[in-house]
Design a protein around this motif. Structure first.
Motif, PDB file in Angstrom:
ATOM      1  N   ASP A 394       0.799  -1.224   0.000  1.00 54.70           N
ATOM      2  CA  ASP A 394       0.000   0.000   0.000  1.00 54.70           C
ATOM      3  C   ASP A 394       0.831   1.273   0.000  1.00 54.70           C
ATOM      4  O   ASP A 394       0.307   2.378   0.214  1.00 54.70           O
ATOM      5  CB  ASP A 394      -0.932   0.016   1.210  1.00 54.70           C
ATOM      6  CG  ASP A 394      -0.188  -0.177   2.533  1.00 54.70           C
ATOM      7  OD1 ASP A 394       1.061  -0.135   2.528  1.00 54.70           O
ATOM      8  OD2 ASP A 394      -0.857  -0.365   3.567  1.00 54.70           O
ATOM      9  N   GLY A 395       2.134   1.143  -0.234  1.00 52.86           N
ATOM     10  CA  GLY A 395       2.994   2.317  -0.250  1.00 52.86           C
ATOM     11  C   GLY A 395       3.480   2.741   1.111  1.00 52.86           C
ATOM     12  O   GLY A 395       4.313   3.635   1.228  1.00 52.86           O
ATOM     13  N   THR A 396       2.988   2.078   2.160  1.00 51.30           N
ATOM     14  CA  THR A 396       3.402   2.401   3.521  1.00 51.30           C
ATOM     15  C   THR A 396       4.589   1.529   3.915  1.00 51.30           C
ATOM     16  O   THR A 396       4.617   0.331   3.606  1.00 51.30           O
ATOM     17  CB  THR A 396       2.249   2.161   4.508  1.00 51.30           C
ATOM     18  OG1 THR A 396       1.121   2.954   4.116  1.00 51.30           O
ATOM     19  CG2 THR A 396       2.661   2.519   5.926  1.00 51.30           C
ATOM     20  N   VAL A 397       5.546   2.136   4.580  1.00 52.65           N
ATOM     21  CA  VAL A 397       6.675   1.374   5.092  1.00 52.65           C
ATOM     22  C   VAL A 397       6.288   0.820   6.457  1.00 52.65           C
ATOM     23  O   VAL A 397       6.065   1.573   7.407  1.00 52.65           O
ATOM     24  CB  VAL A 397       7.942   2.242   5.205  1.00 52.65           C
ATOM     25  CG1 VAL A 397       9.085   1.437   5.803  1.00 52.65           C
ATOM     26  CG2 VAL A 397       8.333   2.784   3.841  1.00 52.65           C
ATOM     27  N   HIS A 398       6.188  -0.495   6.548  1.00 53.91           N
ATOM     28  CA  HIS A 398       5.794  -1.146   7.796  1.00 53.91           C
ATOM     29  C   HIS A 398       7.029  -1.634   8.546  1.00 53.91           C
ATOM     30  O   HIS A 398       8.003  -2.070   7.932  1.00 53.91           O
ATOM     31  CB  HIS A 398       4.859  -2.317   7.511  1.00 53.91           C
ATOM     32  CG  HIS A 398       3.551  -1.908   6.900  1.00 53.91           C
ATOM     33  ND1 HIS A 398       2.505  -1.425   7.645  1.00 53.91           N
ATOM     34  CD2 HIS A 398       3.139  -1.899   5.604  1.00 53.91           C
ATOM     35  CE1 HIS A 398       1.485  -1.152   6.854  1.00 53.91           C
ATOM     36  NE2 HIS A 398       1.848  -1.428   5.602  1.00 53.91           N
ATOM     37  N   HIS A 403       2.913  -6.436  10.273  1.00 54.93           N
ATOM     38  CA  HIS A 403       2.130  -5.210  10.440  1.00 54.93           C
ATOM     39  C   HIS A 403       1.310  -4.863   9.201  1.00 54.93           C
ATOM     40  O   HIS A 403       0.471  -3.957   9.243  1.00 54.93           O
ATOM     41  CB  HIS A 403       3.051  -4.034  10.780  1.00 54.93           C
ATOM     42  CG  HIS A 403       3.331  -3.894  12.237  1.00 54.93           C
ATOM     43  ND1 HIS A 403       4.605  -3.847  12.758  1.00 54.93           N
ATOM     44  CD2 HIS A 403       2.500  -3.799  13.309  1.00 54.93           C
ATOM     45  CE1 HIS A 403       4.545  -3.716  14.070  1.00 54.93           C
ATOM     46  NE2 HIS A 403       3.284  -3.706  14.432  1.00 54.93           N
ATOM     47  N   LYS A 404       1.543  -5.542   8.082  1.00 53.57           N
ATOM     48  CA  LYS A 404       0.780  -5.262   6.877  1.00 53.57           C
ATOM     49  C   LYS A 404      -0.676  -5.690   7.060  1.00 53.57           C
ATOM     50  O   LYS A 404      -1.005  -6.490   7.935  1.00 53.57           O
ATOM     51  CB  LYS A 404       1.387  -5.996   5.686  1.00 53.57           C
ATOM     52  CG  LYS A 404       2.784  -5.512   5.308  1.00 53.57           C
ATOM     53  CD  LYS A 404       3.319  -6.287   4.119  1.00 53.57           C
ATOM     54  CE  LYS A 404       4.712  -5.784   3.711  1.00 53.57           C
ATOM     55  NZ  LYS A 404       5.239  -6.535   2.543  1.00 53.57           N
ATOM     56  N   SER A 405      -1.552  -5.159   6.211  1.00 56.86           N
ATOM     57  CA  SER A 405      -2.963  -5.543   6.244  1.00 56.86           C
ATOM     58  C   SER A 405      -3.154  -6.817   5.438  1.00 56.86           C
ATOM     59  O   SER A 405      -2.772  -6.881   4.262  1.00 56.86           O
ATOM     60  CB  SER A 405      -3.832  -4.423   5.662  1.00 56.86           C
ATOM     61  OG  SER A 405      -3.754  -3.260   6.453  1.00 56.86           O
TER      62      SER A 405
END
Length: 450
Positions: A394-398, A403-405
């Motif tokens: 999703d473009g988010t750095v986890h 922690h990803k969805s």
């Protein structure tokens, strides 16, 4: 060798030399199956000397071993009550690649197994003896045991809360409510273990741990078999053991930076506490009979003293980081902890593994089937009982993969998978995980064209 009051650990070659070696040989840090003409014998056993311990009514065992596919270990213990030794009690055969099952005894027996804890039903024990069997189906392979431990719950003596100061460890927090629905009700131990291992840089999902430590012999335990949790951490190469720790020794573990999971039992309201006799834990999310929490540390200040934990019963990952009043925490803490002291060099050859695979598109949009590198289909079995999940980039750095969805899926009748259509409106990558209970995870990527 370590013998600190109620904890006995064998964890180096010198310690294992003091026991009885039956078809097993010493290695540089433990024991393995003996070799004859270049081939390993099919089974062997290491037996410790009898160990003097404070009078106790419960005993837990831990072991760390590399168990490549086709190899198994089985830890056992016996105890001396009065002048009599009990029979040997099994803590279940272990490997992440088998259908593991603990053994449950009868409460009418003077010594019996219950929820993978050895109970002294009548009287008290003062000595214990440990042994571990090593098995292989392949003469070219051997399990390697490099830690064997027992801890007992003393029946005498009281401990005072320690004089602690603020000390916080950085542990990723996860909610079991966001994990695989087929596992989530018993997911506190895998979620906690994921937090403890992710902290050391181990990229592993709670579902991978849950499937690999599932106790098929005790439905009430499910994924809460703490001996299997310690063994699984050991399979990844970490030094891990169970111990009955009083507050002072638990504080010492946090003080020196160990990863610790604590066993808890409590009520979330004063009314439930009064009705059930459980300790009241203000601010808790639910009443629990048995839960493991990751202990992040302790905090003291003008507002009081608090235990810092990751409570997996939180509705979100962010809300899982909790600070519970210290007195209430001590009342809810059941005295048992899982301690992980870091990864050991050169170990971890028998842990569950990931296998990267291709995903071949099927005729139906969003339908895929796994393939090997040669282009051969790898259909999921009809009786697939593992976890099938996907995560969208999703473009988010986890901070961690966990922690990803995640979306949790069901296999199709043809052994493939169907991704949700709403995932195909964007761009990026969808990573699919097929986590099998036999210790292997298939991982494949779908690249979105958007």
């Amino acid at each position: 060798m370590q013998n600190a009051k109620n904890l006995y650990i064998l964890s180096d070659t010198n310690a294992f030399t003091r026991g009885e070696l039956d078809n097993v040989a010493l290695t540089e840090d433990g024991v393995c199956l003996e070799q004859v003409a270049g081939r390993h014998v099919l089974y062997g056993c290491f037996t410790s000397q009898p160990v003097n311990l404070p009078a106790f009514d419960r005993l837990v065992m831990s072991w760390n071993a590399d168990t490549p596919p086709g190899t198994v270990v089985e830890a056992q213990a016996r105890v001396r009550v009065g002048e009599e030794w009990s029979g040997w009690q099994s803590f279940g055969k272990w490997s992440p690649y088998i259908q593991r099952a603990s053994v449950t005894g009868s409460e009418d027996d003077p010594v019996f197994m219950w929820h993978n804890v050895l109970h002294i039903g009548k009287g008290r024990a003062v000595q214990a003896q440990l042994r571990i069997y090593l098995y292989t189906d392949d003469e070219r392979l051997t399990p390697r045991v490099w830690l064997l431990a027992a801890s007992v719950r003393p029946v005498d003596g009281e401990s005072e809360p320690p004089a602690l100061y603020s000390r916080a460890l950085h542990l990723p927090a996860y909610s079991q409510k966001l994990r695989d629905p087929s596992l989530q009700n018993g997911m506190s131990a895998p979620v906690t273990l994921a937090s403890l291992l992710n902290r050391w840089g181990q990229d592993v999902l709670p579902e991978e741990l849950g499937q690999s430590m599932l106790d098929h012999g005790d439905a009430d335990i499910g994924t809460r078999n703490f001996s299997f949790a310690a063994a699984l951490a050991g399979g990844y190469g970490y030094r891990a053991y169970l111990a009955y720790l009083d507050p002072e020794r638990l504080w010492q573990c946090v003080k020196q930076g160990d990863s610790v999971g604590v066993f808890m039992r409590y009520a979330a309201s004063e009314e439930q506490a009064a009705a059930t006799g459980k300790a009241y834990l203000p601010g808790a999310f639910a009443d629990v009979e048995a839960q493991m929490m990751a202990l992040r540390g302790f905090e003291t200040g003008e507002e009081g003293s608090f235990a810092l934990v990751n409570d997996s019963l939180a509705p979100t990952n962010a809300e899982a980081e909790r600070a519970y009043p210290l007195d209430a925490f001590w009342n809810a803490y059941q005295g048992l902890a899982l301690v992980i002291t870091g990864r050991q060099k050169g170990r971890g050859e028998g842990c569950p593994h990931r296998r990267h695979a291709r995903l071949r598109p099927l005729e139906q949009v969003g339908g895929y089937i796994f393939q090997d590198e040669s282009g051969n289909d790898l259909p999921l079995p009809e009786d697939f009982a593992g976890t099938l999940a996907c995560a969208v980039a999703d473009g988010t750095v986890h901070a961690t993969t966990a922690h990803k969805s995640f979306r949790f899926l069901k296999p199709t009748a043809q052994g493939g998978l169907q991704l949700p259509p709403e995932l195909f409106g964007g761009k990026g990558r969808i990573t699919v995980y097929a986590i099998d209970p036999s210790g292997c995870t298939l991982v494949g990527d779908v690249h979105l064209p958007g």
